[in-house]
Design a protein around this motif. Structure first.
Motif, PDB file in Angstrom:
ATOM      1  N   ASP A  88      24.114  -5.733  33.938  1.00 48.70           N
ATOM      2  CA  ASP A  88      24.363  -5.013  32.689  1.00 48.70           C
ATOM      3  C   ASP A  88      23.049  -4.476  32.151  1.00 48.70           C
ATOM      4  O   ASP A  88      22.054  -5.210  32.066  1.00 48.70           O
ATOM      5  N   ILE A  89      23.064  -3.191  31.773  1.00 46.93           N
ATOM      6  CA  ILE A  89      21.892  -2.582  31.139  1.00 46.93           C
ATOM      7  C   ILE A  89      22.241  -2.349  29.675  1.00 46.93           C
ATOM      8  O   ILE A  89      23.163  -1.586  29.360  1.00 46.93           O
ATOM      9  N   GLU A  90      21.525  -3.027  28.804  1.00 50.46           N
ATOM     10  CA  GLU A  90      21.772  -2.949  27.366  1.00 50.46           C
ATOM     11  C   GLU A  90      21.262  -1.613  26.813  1.00 50.46           C
ATOM     12  O   GLU A  90      20.386  -0.986  27.405  1.00 50.46           O
ATOM     13  N   PRO A  91      21.784  -1.173  25.661  1.00 52.03           N
ATOM     14  CA  PRO A  91      21.302   0.063  25.046  1.00 52.03           C
ATOM     15  C   PRO A  91      19.789   0.020  24.832  1.00 52.03           C
ATOM     16  O   PRO A  91      19.248  -0.994  24.382  1.00 52.03           O
ATOM     17  N   LYS A 117      28.044   7.357  31.456  1.00 56.52           N
ATOM     18  CA  LYS A 117      27.557   6.021  31.111  1.00 56.52           C
ATOM     19  C   LYS A 117      26.229   6.038  30.363  1.00 56.52           C
ATOM     20  O   LYS A 117      25.774   4.998  29.897  1.00 56.52           O
ATOM     21  N   GLY A 118      25.572   7.188  30.282  1.00 54.62           N
ATOM     22  CA  GLY A 118      24.287   7.272  29.604  1.00 54.62           C
ATOM     23  C   GLY A 118      23.141   6.661  30.399  1.00 54.62           C
ATOM     24  O   GLY A 118      22.094   6.359  29.847  1.00 54.62           O
ATOM     25  N   LEU A 119      23.323   6.494  31.723  1.00 55.57           N
ATOM     26  CA  LEU A 119      22.291   5.895  32.566  1.00 55.57           C
ATOM     27  C   LEU A 119      21.568   6.964  33.364  1.00 55.57           C
ATOM     28  O   LEU A 119      22.196   7.756  34.068  1.00 55.57           O
ATOM     29  N   ALA A 147      26.332  -1.531  26.236  1.00 54.78           N
ATOM     30  CA  ALA A 147      25.856  -2.039  27.527  1.00 54.78           C
ATOM     31  C   ALA A 147      26.674  -1.392  28.634  1.00 54.78           C
ATOM     32  O   ALA A 147      27.878  -1.165  28.477  1.00 54.78           O
ATOM     33  N   GLN A 148      26.007  -1.081  29.730  1.00 59.33           N
ATOM     34  CA  GLN A 148      26.672  -0.453  30.874  1.00 59.33           C
ATOM     35  C   GLN A 148      26.389  -1.263  32.140  1.00 59.33           C
ATOM     36  O   GLN A 148      25.240  -1.595  32.419  1.00 59.33           O
TER      37      GLN A 148
END
Length: 147
Positions: A38-41, A73-75, A103-104
């Protein structure tokens, strides 16, 4: 034109880059993970690909965002465009940054970025007292837009 690119798998789970279509410029890079991350904002996480490669001399590997991952996803790569030099032989990793508000997850085997192999020019820089004149001159950012 097609060039042979030697790739070494550093992990059995690694996936060799693939092109999504006949005329795709970028080859997809895949996450080599044991489990989802998981990648947090606002967070940046280094995602392994499990591969190393030999990029031909006179070329660089440019690592760009995948448009779907970035827009849905904003990644996207934290450094916007990663540069892999022809003499680099280490693992290719992507520093994914979450630009969103939630989170993504990044799943094992997920396509995380795209790699474009492009030629480059090595500049021989010379200090001079004057530069040639142009119509634009010293006009800065946005100076060529409509008024």
């Amino acid at each position: 034109m097609i060039y042979d690119i030697n790739i070494k798998k550093l992990d059995d789970k690694a996936i060799i880059p693939t092109y999504g279509s006949e005329y795709a410029a970028g080859a997809d890079l895949y996450a080599c993970l044991d489990s989802a991350v998981d990648i947090e904002p606002g967070q940046t996480v280094l995602i392994h690909t499990g591969i190393a490669m030999e990029i031909p001399a006179g070329y660089a590997g440019l690592v760009y965002a995948r448009s779907g991952l970035a827009s849905k996803k904003g990644l996207a790569p934290a450094n916007k465009v990663g540069v892999i030099d022809a003499d680099y032989r280490g693992e290719i990793m992507v520093a994914l940054h979450n630009h969103g508000t939630q989170a993504q997850p990044v799943e094992p085997g997920e396509r995380i970025a795209q790699l474009v192999i492009a030629p480059y020019i090595v500049g021989a820089f010379h200090q001079v007292d004057e530069l040639s004149e142009t119509v634009r001159g010293e006009g800065g950012f946005g100076s060529t837009g409509s008024k």
